[in-house]
Design a protein around this motif. Structure first.
Motif, short mmCIF file in Angstrom:
data_model
loop_
_atom_site.label_atom_id
_atom_site.label_comp_id
_atom_site.label_asym_id
_atom_site.label_seq_id
_atom_site.Cartn_x
_atom_site.Cartn_y
_atom_site.Cartn_z
N GLY A 160 10.95 10.54 -0.96
CA GLY A 160 9.66 9.88 -0.83
C GLY A 160 9.33 8.96 -1.99
N ASP A 161 8.04 8.76 -2.21
CA ASP A 161 7.51 7.92 -3.29
C ASP A 161 7.35 8.78 -4.53
OD1 ASP A 161 6.16 6.20 -4.97
OD2 ASP A 161 4.29 6.26 -3.84
N LYS B 78 4.01 5.98 1.00
CA LYS B 78 3.57 5.22 -0.16
C LYS B 78 2.22 5.72 -0.67
CE LYS B 78 5.75 0.72 0.75
NZ LYS B 78 6.19 0.39 -0.60
N LEU B 79 2.08 5.79 -2.00
CA LEU B 79 0.81 6.10 -2.64
C LEU B 79 0.74 5.35 -3.97
CD1 LEU B 79 -1.86 7.71 -2.92
CD2 LEU B 79 -0.51 9.50 -4.03
N TYR C 165 6.03 2.93 -4.53
CA TYR C 165 4.83 2.11 -4.65
C TYR C 165 3.99 2.59 -5.82
CZ TYR C 165 0.98 -0.83 -3.00
OH TYR C 165 0.02 -1.79 -2.89
N THR C 166 3.60 1.67 -6.70
CA THR C 166 2.78 2.03 -7.87
C THR C 166 1.77 0.93 -8.15
OG1 THR C 166 4.39 1.02 -9.38
CG2 THR C 166 4.63 3.37 -8.97
N VAL D 54 0.80 -1.21 0.00
CA VAL D 54 0.00 0.00 0.00
C VAL D 54 0.83 1.25 0.00
CG1 VAL D 54 -2.23 0.74 0.83
CG2 VAL D 54 -1.29 -1.35 1.64
N ALA D 55 0.16 2.43 0.16
CA ALA D 55 0.82 3.69 -0.01
C ALA D 55 0.14 4.84 0.69
CB ALA D 55 0.90 3.97 -1.49
#
Length: 525
Positions: A514-515, A272-273, A390-391, A12-13
């Motif tokens: 970060g993400d 995360k996103l 995260y993707t 997750v994110a």
């Protein structure tokens, strides 16, 4: 089948929004003369709906539109409140966008919107268009989280979401926004289903003033409604009986049509996103398939993939994931209950996928399924300690593969400085039948961007013969999809092929902490 620990099941994110697109360089301002009431779509033939636009100091969205026609286009962004009321002062117009060309609509710098606004964006044009919605959140310590959604014009009457989480382990969450894409009020019901049928499904149809007379959450024309673990940012909390759960969800409307965007995030810790788009089951062009292409699979240098599947049918399904890549072929079988969900990670023992694997996968099933691909990165192979990256991206039925793929957001070294590479993308192309294809890639620069050295008119074309799948890294100096090595590029790409293909693209940068990654599907048209 050996069960992967639930924490890794829920890759997750972070809740979020701005964009992989630097907002300060994507200016267009609200144009004079547009302060009048407009109907959704402005009367143009081509429309795309983007739920949950968010301009605000910490969380924002940007929209990227690509002219998919054969003549110069006028492309317009109109913005509506969740109640379906248009904000004329926020309208932005671009004229004379060339075929294949792109333009960016950044909500953070739209002077017609107030900080904290949430709503629905409608992009319309006199030419066919493709559109993306890019999200970004900035933490109090200026750490970023990014994701990208595809935007589609019509949606359907039944949409399935293979991954939904409600405060799982007090950490993993999703927020999903349902937008009305039709011409009449939508009345929406959500059915939550649990892995392996562990719990009875939970139905949520709303109540009181939020519900239609015949049941279902009320969504006006041009409006939206959002669901999340809590009422943060105006969302409706998911039912209490779904708390601390991972699920699939099926969204149905008894009237009109809808589209759904899902954001997965962590409530604390890693930034995360990941975002993906709901899969149309009925009432539109179905996104389900019995043979589904997953254009990326990886277990290398800490990068890894996981697939989550949903079965929105009343009959149980048996599915097989066939991985194919540089180290060989691997097979995994999954049993998915009726109206249920299942998943597989490359780190599960089942399948025996070795470290160093890079390739793609095909999912076959005896029932039509939806499948979403999640990609993340550990600090080192097998450490099971994740980084921020995260993707997510949708799996595509091979029956939907086409000989053309359009990619509205492509970067090469935009904002490069010193030892930092800036904004870059990579594009993964899979041949739908697993065979060989001859592809031609054409990239057109966006002359409206103000990234230094990036806004000159430019078109690049190159060809490549690929077998199975191939990844074009735009930051590389060979096989980068340009045929040349431009110092800087920010625009769109069109891929044509002599065989049906499916493409995805990932945008990233090394300028922020970060993400920084966002993954999206190429448009097969």
């Amino acid at each position: 089948m050996e069960r992967i620990p639930i924490r890794r099941l829920a890759l997750v994110a972070v809740l979020g929004a701005l964009t992989l697109v630097p907002a300060a360089v994507a200016s267009a301002g609200s144009t004079a003369g547009n302060r009048q009431e407009l109907t959704v779509g402005r009367g143009f033939d081509y429309v795309a709906v983007l739920p949950a636009l968010l301009p605000n100091s910490k969380e924002n969205t940007s929209s990227i539109a690509q002219n998919n026609g054969s003549a110069p286009a006028t492309i317009v962004m109109d913005i509506y409140t969740p109640q379906g009321v248009q904000i004329p002062s926020a309208t932005v117009v671009y004229a004379n966008v060339p075929p294949g060309g792109t333009r960016v609509f950044a909500q953070a710098i739209n002077t017609g919107l107030t900080p904290g606004f949430r709503g629905v964006g409608v992009i319309s044009s006199d030419q066919p268009i493709n559109a993306l919605l890019s999200r970004d959140i900035t933490s109090n310590t200026f750490v970023k989280s990014y994701s990208i959604h595809n935007a589609y014009p019509t949606g359907g009457t039944k949409v399935t979401l293979p991954y939904v989480a409600n405060a799982l382990s007090a950490t993993y969450n999703t927020r999903f926004a349902i937008a009305n894409t039709g011409t009449s009020e939508a009345c929406v019901t959500i059915l939550y289903s649990f892995p392996g049928g562990a719990k009875a499904p939970v139905s949520d149809a709303g109540s009181g003033s939020a519900a239609c007379a015949g049941g279902g959450y009320r969504i006006p024309v041009g409006g939206q409604v959002s669901f999340a673990p809590t009422a943060v940012d105006g969302a409706i909390p998911m039912p209490a009986s779904t708390a601390n759960s991972i699920m699939a969800a099926t969204v149905t409307t008894s009237s009109s049509t809808i589209t759904v965007g899902v954001d997965a995030y962590l409530s604390s810790g890693l930034r995360k996103l990941a975002s993906y788009d709901g899969f149309v089951v009925e009432g539109g062009t179905s996104d389900l398939g019995t043979t589904i292409s997953m254009p990326l699979a990886a277990k290398i240098s800490g990068f890894y993939t996981q697939y989550l599947l949903s079965n929105p049918n009343n009959t149980a399904a048996t599915a097989t994931i066939n991985y194919a890549g540089n180290t060989g072929n691997y097979s995994v079988t999954l049993n998915i209950p009726a109206n249920g969900t299942a998943s597989h990670s490359v780190y599960e023992a089942t399948g025996g996928i070795p470290e160093g694997f890079v390739g793609a996968a095909t999912i076959t099933s005896d029932q039509p399924l939806a499948a979403v691909l999640f990609r993340s990165k550990m600090t080192s192979p097998g450490s099971f300690v994740d980084t921020d990256l995260y993707t997510a991206v949708n799996g595509i039925p091979t029956s939907r593969a086409t000989t053309t793929a359009k990619l509205p957001l492509i970067f090469r070294r935009a904002y490069r400085t010193g030892s930092l590479s800036g904004y870059n993308t990579w594009v993964s192309v899979s041949v739908a039948n697993g065979g060989t294809a001859n592809v031609t890639l054409t990239a057109i620069n966006d002359t409206s961007n103000t990234a230094p050295g990036c806004n000159a008119p430019a078109t690049y074309t190159t060809t490549k013969t690929i077998t199975g799948s191939f990844i074009f890294y735009q930051n590389a100096d060979a096989d980068n999809g340009f045929g040349q090595n431009p110092a800087c590029f920010w625009g769109g790409m069109t891929i044509t092929s002599d065989q049906p293909i499916i493409a995805i693209a990932n945008a990233t940068n090394d300028l922020n902490k970060g993400d920084n990654d966002g993954l999206y599907n190429g448009f097969g048209n």
